[in-house]
Structure formats: structure tokens, C-alpha cells
Write a protein that holds these residues in place. Structure first.
Motif, PDB file in Angstrom:
ATOM      1  N   LYS A 164       0.863  -1.185   0.000  1.00  0.00           N
ATOM      2  CA  LYS A 164       0.000   0.000   0.000  1.00  0.00           C
ATOM      3  C   LYS A 164       0.892   1.226   0.000  1.00  0.00           C
ATOM      4  O   LYS A 164       1.784   1.360   0.839  1.00  0.00           O
ATOM      5  N   VAL A 165       0.655   2.124  -0.932  1.00  0.00           N
ATOM      6  CA  VAL A 165       1.464   3.329  -1.091  1.00  0.00           C
ATOM      7  C   VAL A 165       0.751   4.510  -0.444  1.00  0.00           C
ATOM      8  O   VAL A 165      -0.404   4.791  -0.753  1.00  0.00           O
ATOM      9  N   PHE A 166       1.438   5.191   0.442  1.00  0.00           N
ATOM     10  CA  PHE A 166       0.958   6.433   1.036  1.00  0.00           C
ATOM     11  C   PHE A 166       1.331   7.541   0.065  1.00  0.00           C
ATOM     12  O   PHE A 166       2.506   7.747  -0.234  1.00  0.00           O
ATOM     13  N   ILE A 167       0.330   8.253  -0.454  1.00  0.00           N
ATOM     14  CA  ILE A 167       0.593   9.348  -1.389  1.00  0.00           C
ATOM     15  C   ILE A 167       0.448  10.673  -0.648  1.00  0.00           C
ATOM     16  O   ILE A 167      -0.637  11.040  -0.214  1.00  0.00           O
ATOM     17  N   SER A 168       1.560  11.366  -0.515  1.00  0.00           N
ATOM     18  CA  SER A 168       1.603  12.661   0.158  1.00  0.00           C
ATOM     19  C   SER A 168       1.565  13.755  -0.902  1.00  0.00           C
ATOM     20  O   SER A 168       2.229  13.645  -1.940  1.00  0.00           O
ATOM     21  N   ALA A 196      -1.721  14.831  13.174  1.00  0.00           N
ATOM     22  CA  ALA A 196      -0.470  14.075  13.194  1.00  0.00           C
ATOM     23  C   ALA A 196      -0.712  12.629  13.624  1.00  0.00           C
ATOM     24  O   ALA A 196      -0.180  11.696  13.007  1.00  0.00           O
ATOM     25  N   ASP A 197      -1.512  12.426  14.654  1.00  0.00           N
ATOM     26  CA  ASP A 197      -1.818  11.068  15.108  1.00  0.00           C
ATOM     27  C   ASP A 197      -2.548  10.286  14.029  1.00  0.00           C
ATOM     28  O   ASP A 197      -2.260   9.110  13.788  1.00  0.00           O
ATOM     29  N   TYR A 198      -3.499  10.938  13.365  1.00  0.00           N
ATOM     30  CA  TYR A 198      -4.257  10.296  12.289  1.00  0.00           C
ATOM     31  C   TYR A 198      -3.329   9.890  11.144  1.00  0.00           C
ATOM     32  O   TYR A 198      -3.384   8.762  10.645  1.00  0.00           O
ATOM     33  N   VAL A 199      -2.460  10.805  10.721  1.00  0.00           N
ATOM     34  CA  VAL A 199      -1.544  10.528   9.611  1.00  0.00           C
ATOM     35  C   VAL A 199      -0.597   9.389   9.983  1.00  0.00           C
ATOM     36  O   VAL A 199      -0.342   8.491   9.178  1.00  0.00           O
ATOM     37  N   ARG A 200      -0.077   9.394  11.211  1.00  0.00           N
ATOM     38  CA  ARG A 200       0.811   8.297  11.652  1.00  0.00           C
ATOM     39  C   ARG A 200       0.103   6.950  11.579  1.00  0.00           C
ATOM     40  O   ARG A 200       0.691   5.951  11.153  1.00  0.00           O
ATOM     41  N   LYS A 201      -1.161   6.894  11.993  1.00  0.00           N
ATOM     42  CA  LYS A 201      -1.921   5.638  11.938  1.00  0.00           C
ATOM     43  C   LYS A 201      -2.089   5.175  10.501  1.00  0.00           C
ATOM     44  O   LYS A 201      -1.977   3.981  10.212  1.00  0.00           O
ATOM     45  N   GLU A 202      -2.351   6.107   9.603  1.00  0.00           N
ATOM     46  CA  GLU A 202      -2.499   5.739   8.191  1.00  0.00           C
ATOM     47  C   GLU A 202      -1.164   5.283   7.599  1.00  0.00           C
ATOM     48  O   GLU A 202      -1.112   4.336   6.817  1.00  0.00           O
ATOM     49  N   LEU A 203      -0.088   5.957   7.977  1.00  0.00           N
ATOM     50  CA  LEU A 203       1.245   5.544   7.508  1.00  0.00           C
ATOM     51  C   LEU A 203       1.573   4.129   7.975  1.00  0.00           C
ATOM     52  O   LEU A 203       2.189   3.358   7.230  1.00  0.00           O
ATOM     53  N   ASP A 204       1.164   3.786   9.182  1.00  0.00           N
ATOM     54  CA  ASP A 204       1.423   2.446   9.705  1.00  0.00           C
ATOM     55  C   ASP A 204       0.748   1.357   8.880  1.00  0.00           C
ATOM     56  O   ASP A 204       1.146   0.202   8.938  1.00  0.00           O
ATOM     57  N   LYS A 205      -0.265   1.712   8.110  1.00  0.00           N
ATOM     58  CA  LYS A 205      -0.992   0.748   7.272  1.00  0.00           C
ATOM     59  C   LYS A 205      -0.374   0.626   5.883  1.00  0.00           C
ATOM     60  O   LYS A 205      -0.852  -0.144   5.065  1.00  0.00           O
ATOM     61  N   CYS A 206       0.662   1.416   5.618  1.00  0.00           N
ATOM     62  CA  CYS A 206       1.264   1.456   4.287  1.00  0.00           C
ATOM     63  C   CYS A 206       2.655   0.833   4.291  1.00  0.00           C
ATOM     64  O   CYS A 206       3.273   0.663   5.336  1.00  0.00           O
ATOM     65  N   SER A 207       3.121   0.498   3.088  1.00  0.00           N
ATOM     66  CA  SER A 207       4.451  -0.103   2.947  1.00  0.00           C
ATOM     67  C   SER A 207       5.415   0.788   2.166  1.00  0.00           C
ATOM     68  O   SER A 207       6.619   0.580   2.214  1.00  0.00           O
ATOM     69  N   HIS A 208       4.900   1.753   1.411  1.00  0.00           N
ATOM     70  CA  HIS A 208       5.703   2.635   0.572  1.00  0.00           C
ATOM     71  C   HIS A 208       5.186   4.068   0.703  1.00  0.00           C
ATOM     72  O   HIS A 208       4.042   4.280   1.109  1.00  0.00           O
ATOM     73  N   PHE A 209       6.014   5.015   0.287  1.00  0.00           N
ATOM     74  CA  PHE A 209       5.679   6.435   0.415  1.00  0.00           C
ATOM     75  C   PHE A 209       6.040   7.149  -0.881  1.00  0.00           C
ATOM     76  O   PHE A 209       7.176   7.065  -1.350  1.00  0.00           O
ATOM     77  N   LEU A 210       5.063   7.856  -1.462  1.00  0.00           N
ATOM     78  CA  LEU A 210       5.276   8.595  -2.705  1.00  0.00           C
ATOM     79  C   LEU A 210       4.811  10.034  -2.510  1.00  0.00           C
ATOM     80  O   LEU A 210       3.680  10.270  -2.081  1.00  0.00           O
TER      81      LEU A 210
END
Length: 162
Positions: free
Chosen positions: A5-9, A49-63
Motif C-alpha cells: 500500500k502506497v501512502f501518497i503525500s 499528526a496522530d491520524y496521519v501516523r496511523k495511516e502511515l502504519d498501514k502502508c508499505s511505501h511512500f510517494l
């Protein structure tokens, strides 16, 4: 694809481009994405910030979707910092954008052809939530996130000619 799962910032002004990237990865490569569009009502930055961290924890990649608007963002650099701390495979995407020097450390994508190479590198290196798994997806972990992240960078840079 399970486990990927890619986190798209992105900056809010780039939502259309970010949605296009999300749709491209899902439709053409079967890769799930989380788009950091926060539509919940938060009263404090700490809650975001807490919400974003939780969502990042569900991802494997960052774009990171980059544009001239990104330089005005406070959240995109913060998200990059969190992803870096977690040693997520990180890349940036943006056409004709002069990247800040600190982003040149990671692979950068300029076109849909580069996004295709990005998707291929994700699938080839099999980084799942911070671990690289054997091809047979057994329960044994074969490498730490650090070595699988480095392998992802080597693979993607080779495909991109960087």
C-alpha cells in the motif's frame, strides 16, 4: 496486491494529480494507495499528526506528489520525515519540478512511464509493511526493512537510469 500500500503525500492544490496517480497505480498495477486527504474535523494539529501516523502504519511505501505548491506545505515535509524515520521506500513524482536538494536523495519520477517502473520495482522487491518476504510468502522474514528498502532504491534507480 496483498501487503502493498502506497501512502501518497501531496499539497492540497495537487489533489487532482494525486488522485490520478492513485488511480493509475490501482487500475494498471493493482497497487492500493492511501491518499492523505484529511476530510475529518480535527481541532488540533496533534490530532492530524496522530491520524496521519496511523495511516502511515498501514502502508508499505511512500510517494510524494511534487509541484511548485509543495514548497508552501508544512505537512508534506513532516510526512516525509515520519516516513524516513520508519525507513519506508520513498520516491517523488512531479513533471518538470525542480526538487529541493533533500529530495534528490530518493528516486524521482517524471512521467506515467516512470510510475510503471515504480510499480515494477515495488513488486520485484516485495517490501511489505517494513519487511521483505520470501517469494513463497512463508511466515519467515528474510530481511529487515533497511536492506529491503535499499534493494527497492537500487532496483528503481536502475530502472529509471538514476
Amino acid at each position: 496486491m496483498s501487503g502493498i500500500k502506497v501512502f501518497i503525500s501531496h499539497q492540497k492544490q495537487d489533489s487532482e494529480k494525486a488522485i490520478w496517480v492513485q488511480n493509475y497505480l490501482k487500475t494498471n498495477h493493482g497497487i492500493e494507495c492511501y491518499l492523505d486527504v484529511i476530510d475529518l474535523d480535527f481541532e488540533k494539529g496533534e490530532e492530524i499528526a496522530d491520524y496521519v501516523r496511523k495511516e502511515l502504519d498501514k502502508c508499505s511505501h511512500f510517494l510524494v506528489v511534487m509541484s511548485s505548491a509543495t514548497k508552501n506545505s508544512w505537512w508534506v515535509p513532516w510526512e516525509i520525515g515520519v516516513a524516513t524515520e520508519k525507513d519506508y521506500p520513498l520516491a517523488s513524482y512531479g513533471d518538470n519540478v525542480a526538487l529541493p536538494e533533500f529530495l534528490m536523495k530518493w528516486p524521482y519520477l517524471r512521467s506515467s512511464f516512470d510510475l510503471k517502473k515504480y510499480a515494477e520495482a515495488i513488486k520485484e522487491t516485495k517490501v511489505f509493511s517494513g519487511f521483505s518476504l520470501e517469494d513463497n510468502l512463508s511466515e519467515s522474514v528474510t530481511a529487515s526493512s533497511g536492506s529491503s528498502t535499499k534493494q527497492f532504491y537500487r532496483t528503481l534507480r536502475s530502472k529509471l537510469g538514476q
